[in-house]
Write a protein that holds these residues in place. Sequence first.
Motif, short mmCIF file in Angstrom:
data_model
loop_
_atom_site.label_atom_id
_atom_site.label_comp_id
_atom_site.label_asym_id
_atom_site.label_seq_id
_atom_site.Cartn_x
_atom_site.Cartn_y
_atom_site.Cartn_z
N HIS A 369 0.84 -1.20 0.00
CA HIS A 369 0.00 0.00 0.00
C HIS A 369 0.88 1.25 0.00
CE1 HIS A 369 -2.66 3.10 1.89
NE2 HIS A 369 -3.51 2.60 1.03
N HIS A 374 -1.81 -1.43 -5.62
CA HIS A 374 -3.12 -1.82 -5.10
C HIS A 374 -3.40 -3.30 -5.24
CE1 HIS A 374 -3.96 2.38 -4.51
NE2 HIS A 374 -3.81 2.65 -5.80
N THR A 377 -1.49 -5.21 -2.67
CA THR A 377 -2.10 -4.92 -1.37
C THR A 377 -3.31 -5.81 -1.16
OG1 THR A 377 -1.38 -2.61 -1.46
CG2 THR A 377 -3.14 -3.14 0.09
N LEU A 400 -7.33 -0.27 5.40
CA LEU A 400 -6.67 -0.57 4.13
C LEU A 400 -7.68 -0.99 3.07
CD1 LEU A 400 -3.43 -2.56 5.08
CD2 LEU A 400 -3.57 -0.30 4.03
N ASP A 403 -9.44 2.02 1.75
CA ASP A 403 -8.60 2.76 0.80
C ASP A 403 -8.63 2.13 -0.58
OD1 ASP A 403 -7.87 4.62 2.66
OD2 ASP A 403 -5.87 3.82 3.04
N LEU A 404 -8.56 0.80 -0.62
CA LEU A 404 -8.63 0.11 -1.91
C LEU A 404 -9.99 0.30 -2.56
CD1 LEU A 404 -6.82 -3.30 -1.18
CD2 LEU A 404 -5.91 -1.29 -2.38
#
Length: 424
Positions: A369, A374, A377, A400, A403-404
Amino acid sequence: MHQRQLGTVIRAARCAQRMTQAQLGRACGYSASAISRVEAGLLRPAEQPLLLIARALDLPRDAVSVGAPATLARDVIPDQEDAMLRRQLLVAGVAAAGAGVLPSTAIAAGRPDASSRIVGALYSPEASAPTSVRQLRTALALARDQFTASRYQDLGDSLPSLLGTAQATREAVSGRAREEAHACVARAWVLATELALKSHSDIAWPAADRALAAAQASGDPVVQGEAARVLAITMRRAGRPAAAVDLLRRTADALTQTPDDTSRAVATTLLMTAAYTAACGQRRGDALDLMAEAELAVVRLASSGPRPRTQLFTVDATSAQADLYWIGVHTALGTPDEGVPYAARTVPGQLPTAERRARYGTDCARMWHSLGDHRRTFASLRFTEQVAPEEVRRPALRALTADLLYAPVTVAGVRELAARTGVS
């Protein structure tokens, strides 16, 4: 005010201030053991020390009802008012700490947070019958297995009873058996702290404090090292990385003076934890030096021959574990690209437990990340979910995933992961 009520007030205020018993003792001229007796309701301080305690804890004068002489409270009987006071203090303490008992993780996922179940054990432990120290160790081993298998909901269910039984057993025995029971109590609180840390819950601070107090009473340096580790992690989370590194360094140095390999192994895990803590404080030189020292200690341990793995509690001291810490250290220092070689050479199967394998997935997810990759991650998050489904419900991993989910690059499968973990 009864002595036990006074002790409850002082303990709750101390934990809200995130002070240890030793720190409070220094502020009022008492030893840590005397503060422990005050909080247990066995000693009422004289007026001047009580005023100093109130001042150190930012308590109003009438909250401690100063003026009564010091006495031993052997005949204090808890009553309904005492129980109500504990509940009120608990609610106030959680509110003051800025964290609800049930974090957003649990609410979003539609299930109670496992760490919330230990709240009652802090100030109003379950009434439990004592058992033998041998049976207590067996129950503790089962709880440890739940943690290392990342079965946090099961651990949350079993801990209140275990803590109650451990503390009842400690009070029922004497001599060497009492020291062993102290060690069991300490390790039960270590597990409680680990569970609270997983949820980023402020419950971790008082739990770690209980762990260290019991560990010191046990006289076992290994158990003291285990308790110091979780307390240091709690200190780091509270924004005190320098103090945490100092605690870990001093405890590791003391353990290395002990000739047995188990003590040195625990000291090695403390060095790794100190390295990551220093990295979180952006102390690059200290972090790299501590990791280099830990790696050298791992080599020395390996050259001394095999040792019983069951003696270490939640973290092992191996080369695979060192590589895992290197990933986290470099990511925290802002050089995640330097963590990639360690991630590439780590074989997750060499990590001894599901919890540690999940930590590998977590640290790799953070590393990728930070590097803006991506897809990798997401792959790391999926690996974590496969080896430890409850791990991806932790606040850090849900962040996390979020965020993705809202990243400009669409990654297949992220929306489904977000739905499974309560992110969306």
